[in-house]
Structures are given as structure tokens and as C-alpha cells.
Design a protein around this motif. Sequence first.
Motif, PDB file in Angstrom:
ATOM      1  N   GLN A   1       0.482 -44.188  24.763  1.00  0.00           N
ATOM      2  CA  GLN A   1      -0.707 -44.290  25.613  1.00  0.00           C
ATOM      3  C   GLN A   1      -0.386 -44.056  27.090  1.00  0.00           C
TER       4      GLN A   1
ATOM      5  N   PHE B   1      -9.929 -39.028  24.807  1.00  0.00           N
ATOM      6  CA  PHE B   1      -8.763 -38.601  25.575  1.00  0.00           C
ATOM      7  C   PHE B   1      -8.268 -37.201  25.229  1.00  0.00           C
TER       8      PHE B   1
ATOM      9  N   LYS C   1       2.031 -29.415  34.493  1.00  0.00           N
ATOM     10  CA  LYS C   1       0.732 -29.072  35.078  1.00  0.00           C
ATOM     11  C   LYS C   1       0.890 -27.949  36.105  1.00  0.00           C
TER      12      LYS C   1
ATOM     13  N   ASP D   1       3.888 -33.634  35.719  1.00  0.00           N
ATOM     14  CA  ASP D   1       3.513 -32.959  36.965  1.00  0.00           C
ATOM     15  C   ASP D   1       4.014 -31.511  36.967  1.00  0.00           C
TER      16      ASP D   1
ATOM     17  N   ARG E   1      -4.184 -37.434  31.376  1.00  0.00           N
ATOM     18  CA  ARG E   1      -5.612 -37.411  31.686  1.00  0.00           C
ATOM     19  C   ARG E   1      -5.837 -37.600  33.190  1.00  0.00           C
ATOM     20  N   GLN E   2      -5.002 -38.433  33.798  1.00  0.00           N
ATOM     21  CA  GLN E   2      -5.137 -38.701  35.229  1.00  0.00           C
ATOM     22  C   GLN E   2      -4.945 -37.438  36.068  1.00  0.00           C
ATOM     23  N   ILE E   3      -4.008 -36.578  35.643  1.00  0.00           N
ATOM     24  CA  ILE E   3      -3.741 -35.364  36.417  1.00  0.00           C
ATOM     25  C   ILE E   3      -4.532 -34.160  35.897  1.00  0.00           C
ATOM     26  N   GLY E   4      -5.386 -34.411  34.912  1.00  0.00           N
ATOM     27  CA  GLY E   4      -6.246 -33.343  34.412  1.00  0.00           C
ATOM     28  C   GLY E   4      -5.575 -32.387  33.464  1.00  0.00           C
TER      29      GLY E   4
ATOM     30  N   LYS F   1       6.310 -38.882  34.257  1.00  0.00           N
ATOM     31  CA  LYS F   1       5.355 -38.421  35.261  1.00  0.00           C
ATOM     32  C   LYS F   1       5.842 -37.145  35.943  1.00  0.00           C
TER      33      LYS F   1
ATOM     34  N   ALA G   1      -2.491 -41.403  29.125  1.00  0.00           N
ATOM     35  CA  ALA G   1      -3.227 -41.839  30.318  1.00  0.00           C
ATOM     36  C   ALA G   1      -2.841 -41.023  31.542  1.00  0.00           C
ATOM     37  N   TYR G   2      -1.547 -40.777  31.746  1.00  0.00           N
ATOM     38  CA  TYR G   2      -1.133 -40.035  32.941  1.00  0.00           C
ATOM     39  C   TYR G   2      -1.553 -38.568  32.849  1.00  0.00           C
TER      40      TYR G   2
END
Length: 427
Positions: A116, A149, A104, A101, A123-126, A97, A120-121
Motif C-alpha cells: 500500500q 487506486f 515518472k 520519481d 497515486r500521489q505523484i500521478g 520514492k 499510495a505514493y
Amino acid sequence: MKEYVSLQPLILLKMTTTGKIELMAPAGNFESLQAALDNGADSVYFGVEQLNMRARASINFTIDDLPEIASRCEVNNVRTYLTLNTIIYDHDLSIVKTLLDEAKAANLTAVIAMDQAVIAYARQIGMEVHISTQINITNIETVKFYALFADTMVLSRELSLRQVKKICDQIEKEQIKGPSGNLVEIEIFGHGALCMAVSGKCYLSLHSHNSSANRGACKQNCRKKYTVIDQESGFEVELDNEYMMSPKDLCTLDFLDQVIDAGTKVLKIEGRGRAPEYVAKVIKTYREAIDAYYAEEYSEEKVEAWMGELKKVYNRGFWSGYYLGQKLGEWSEGSGSHATQKKVYVGKGMHYFPKANIGEFKIEAYDIKLGDTLLITGPTTGAQEVELSEMMVNDEQLEMASKGDSCTIKLPFRIRNSDKLYKIVKA
């Protein structure tokens, strides 16, 4: 150029998009990154520390390097892909994560993932997701699933071009789109090392050395020579002239026209663990071939010359992989590289005189003389080849420089004190 081996005729159509196929380069360190940028890569992919499939094969970047990577690539309009494609355990989740971060925040283009939790993470933060070959996508229904995804998917390395084209055609026909709203793009491996395991999933290294290939710590068991023993009789056979688990390197340059016509959008060059001069030579060669294809100048004569260039750098011999439906498995005939050239260390950079475009070097090992091909590498310099046509040695114009000498050479690029000077010789 190679022909398809097929029981039925295969009709391929030209890409309908106006853009060229994307040439993706490997970057194991800043030298290779700069080599990719200097030689025409459209995108680069790289790992950070231990959470990638080349964790032990190359130096790897750190989280702190991400802003500089992004900055260098942005200036050159080159896309940036973070590979985070190992198996992830619970104790990895925090660093995963943090890494995503930071990626990003650095404005990296996308993450290449197979777990996965990573998908998933991201996608969560775009953050844009590309599906790694480790997922082993082999059919259109799996493409549809991951389109929920991801915008780009690396197909299984075991598919033929016929199968690749069918998937690309179905994406177009059924208008399968990723989260961006654009049609899903298909990426395939185009050049470099192949693994005997299906889509890279191998357990030999884990079994023999407790070092998981699926965690980026492969010990390369498959590249070694083996003796086979009959357990009942004790009869022993040495496997001569064939490394039966070590495939030759993949090369698609001599049927690149067919690869593009199949509808693939991204051509990935393998080699994050290889030297910067490998990245420079392979990317330069494929860049020329791709550009020639779109200019309708791709020819057998040019292919022959390009293949000669590719043979100069590290390779285990070449074959077409599974793409053309030929016999499966072309194994290396020896350990290590079959390159026709090699580099030998000569010395290091000392100073650069920008007004005169002259680099100064300290010769620490082998002699150099006029007519030699020199290679200069460095984190900012990348991998630059020059022909030595003149030089000053200890303030005299001489034809040879030896160990202990200081020499100056006129160069079309800047050198740094950290740069290394090599001589290219026949292997």
C-alpha cells in the motif's frame, strides 16, 4: 485445443472491444528487452535492482537504465511497466520514492505494486498503478476496492476461467472504473513458471536459508527432490519421478481462444529470469497465436506447430494451471528444463560491415558448419536466430569454422562487439 472440465455448460462471448488482448513480455536485461520488442510484445515489465520479485533471478536494471528502457519502448509503441511488488519495510521507503520519481520522470507507463505504501505514493505523484498478483484478487468486491487506486489488476493465479469471466462480466455490467475513468482491465498469467504457493506467497526459502521469496530472493526449495521420513518408525521414502512441490510450467496457448473470450485484456508471459532466446521464442509464438485468433485462423493444426516451438526453449513441461477446472497440481518429473533444444557458446562478435550486411565473428569454442542454426545475442541485438547457408573463414569460402578461426556471415541485422554467438543443438 483443450476443453473445459465443468459441471455446467459455460457460454463465452467474444470481447466487445475492437483492440486485441495485450501481450506482456518479461525483461530481465537489455537482451531480453530487445527480444521482446523484436518479436511483437505490446508491453514489457521489468524490475530495478532489489525491489522486485526477481531480485536474484536475473541481472536486473538500474535506475539509470530507465530512460533508455523508456526510449526503446516508445519508439516501438510498447508500454512499460515497472515491477515494484515486494514486501516493503521502513528502510525501503526512501529508495521506493526515489525509484517511483525516476520512473515518472522517464515517462514509464505504470508501476506493478502490492504494498500500500507503493500504491499510495504512485497515486500521489500521478503514476498509473497496476495491482500485482501478490494481492491475491479473487472476487469482484476486491476489484471494486482496488479500482479506487488502479486501472489494471492481475487476478489470483488460482482462479478458473469461469471465475475470471464472471469478474470481467461484472466489471462491464457494473461499469467499474479505475482512476483514469476507463473500465478496469483484468490481466492474467498466460505462460511460464508456476509456484506451488498461493499467488507466490512462500516462506520455505526464508525458513531454510533466511532468504525471503517475498523480497525477491527465493532459493527455489520447491524445485528440488526430497526424501520423506516417518519420524516414528524411521521409514524412509524417496519421491521417485515426481518433484511434488515443483509445478509444470503454465501454458495457455492451446486454449488461448477461451482465455480471450473470457474477457481478459492483458496476457502476461512469465520469465524475467530466463534467457533472451526464451523471450524471443515465447513472445513470437504467442504473437502469432493472438493474431491468428483475431484473423479467425486459430486452429488445432497451428496450435500443434506452436507447441512444438514452445518446447524448444526452457520449460518444465506444460499444463493448463487452474484455468480449466482440471485436477490440481501437475508436478515436474525431473529437475531443470525439458527443452528440446539448447545453445552452446561458439564465439563473439568482432565487427559489422554495414554496406555488405556482413558480421565478423571470432570462433572461441565449438565448430560451426553450413546448415547449423545460430543464435546471436546482445544488449542491442536481442536474440536473433539465423540458418547458416554460407560463410567466409579466414577469407576463404568454407563449409566449417573451428576454434581460433575468424569467419564472416551475411546477416539481415547489425551485430556489435559485445554480441555472443551460439549454436542451437538438440538437448
